[in-house]
Design a protein around this motif. Structure first.
Motif: not given
Length: 426
Positions: A359-379
């Motif tokens: 349901d929510h992120s717990d901050g324990q992920e080991h990755t990051y988004n490599m496409n932050p410039f691709i925006s989702d204007n619908i969701r």
């Protein structure tokens, strides 16, 4: 068909009738058969040409090398930013100007050769480190802060826009080195410590537990060369009789490479790639020079300068894969996700073990988004659930393993826009 006709002719016993029929067949029917066979060959060629996948011409290869080891005549790898080849020199005038404006003054850029899992706390905190600045007047101890360098991320974002403008499908750039550069800024110092015209002789930074990972004078590389090209002959009217086709011959620069037109979007209607030429459909009626990003294909070289491991976003390609990528892909199961992951060459060092929806992120992920410039204007981002993928490494993890994992997860993210995808190591 020819064999059938010859068989029927050979069975005729009346030689006069055979001669007459042979003349009729040779004069009309065989020409019709040959025409039909030629049309069939052209149709087959057209179908396969429609499925011609130029995607492998736009595979991005990257690496990292010390500034003194960068080969200016390398066959395909070039600095992401040409200015990186200039030696870093701290300018006292610019430093004092920033301090007078009460801004953090830039000192230098460094590279941290460690896993993203270790870098994550550094990115989330605003830690102050001790630095020593040596000038002609003596040694000064100051406080500095590290901020992630975004210049290379901006270059990747610009490349995404160029891909979009050229109507070339985008694949995430697997550049694990571009995200590990940090700028060092002066934040704590004594008033009057520096003077106008003073020369900075040396700067050293104590990064405490990160000190062993610190590397200086490194330059990120990729297989993209900026060049200019002029169209061959005069522009010819396009089929719409409004725009013009500018045709560029690719033989002088190499037909095996990928080419992206980098210009004003208003000047480019669309681009067509052929085996030996590049056609730009544009409203411009006069011949002109075009800025081009040439995506060079890798070549083997037994004599090369030392550099870090080469990485890429290359797909494992076959005719069936090319055909499948042109269809609408529905990813509905873990098996589909595994198949998607293993289409990339770099996925061979990892194995997907588990997928969980949180349901929510717990901050324990080991990755990051490599496409932050691709925006989702619908969701809405805050309403998305978390798709957490757990991977098991098949071999010892290198310092760039989590960055490669981030690349894989960022590619999966493009198929699941309704979720926020994260990855972790088992």
């Amino acid at each position: 068909m020819k064999d059938i006709i010859l068989d029927r002719l050979s069975r005729m016993e009346d030689l006069e009738q055979r001669k007459m029929l042979k003349q009729i067949v040779s004069g009309a029917l065989l020409n019709l058969v040959e025409y039909q066979e030629e049309m069939n060959r052209q149709l087959e060629a057209r179908v396969f040409n429609e499925l011609e996948d130029w995607g492998d011409k736009y595979d991005i290869y990257v690496s990292l090398a010390a500034r003194e080891d960068v080969d200016p005549i390398h066959e395909y790898l070039h600095p992401m930013i040409t200015a990186d080849m200039n030696k870093q020199v701290c300018n006292m005038t610019e430093l004092l100007s920033a301090l007078n404006r009460q801004e953090n003054a830039y000192l230098l850029t460094l590279f941290l050769e460690c896993d993203y899992v270790l870098l994550k706390p550094l990115l989330q905190q605003e830690r102050i480190f001790t630095s020593t600045i040596v000038t002609a007047r003596g040694t000064h101890t100051v406080g500095v802060q590290l901020k992630q360098n975004t210049l290379y991320m901006q270059e990747i974002a610009k490349l995404y826009q160029v891909f979009q403008m050229n109507n070339v499908p985008w694949r995430t750039i697997n550049h694990p080195y571009a995200y590990k550069f940090f700028d060092v800024f002066l934040v704590n110092y004594e008033e009057g410590m520096f003077r106008e015209g003073e020369e900075v002789l040396e700067i050293s930074v104590d990064l405490e537990e990160y000190e062993s990972f610190k590397r200086l004078n490194l330059v990120p590389l990729w297989n993209i060369e900026h060049t200019t090209m002029r169209n061959v002959g005069f522009p010819v009217p396009a089929k719409d009789r409004v725009n013009f086709e500018h045709i560029m011959n690719l033989h002088p620069t190499g037909t095996g490479h990928g080419y992206l037109i980098d210009g004003d979007e208003a000047d480019i209607r669309y681009m067509k790639r052929g085996q030996e030429d590049l056609i730009i459909v544009t409203p411009q009626s006069k011949s002109m020079l075009w800025n081009v990003r040439k995506v060079k294909q890798p070549v083997s070289n037994k004599i090369s300068q030392p550099m870090y491991e080469r990485q890429s976003n290359k797909l494992i390609s076959s005719f069936i894969d090319r055909f499948a990528r042109r269809q609408a892909i529905s990813v509905r199961s873990k098996a589909d996700v595994i198949r998607l992951i293993h289409t990339f060459e770099v996925s061979r060092g990892m194995e997907l073990e588990h997928i969980a929806i949180l349901d929510h992120s717990d901050g324990q992920e080991h990755t990051y988004n490599m496409n932050p410039f691709i925006s989702d204007n619908i969701r809405v981002e805050r309403d998305k659930k978390i798709m957490r993928m757990t991977f098991k490494p098949k071999e010892a993890r290198s310092f760039s393993a989590s960055d490669v994992l981030s690349f894989i997860v960022s590619e999966v993210q493009m198929y699941f826009p309704e979720y926020k995808c994260e990855g972790e190591w088992a």
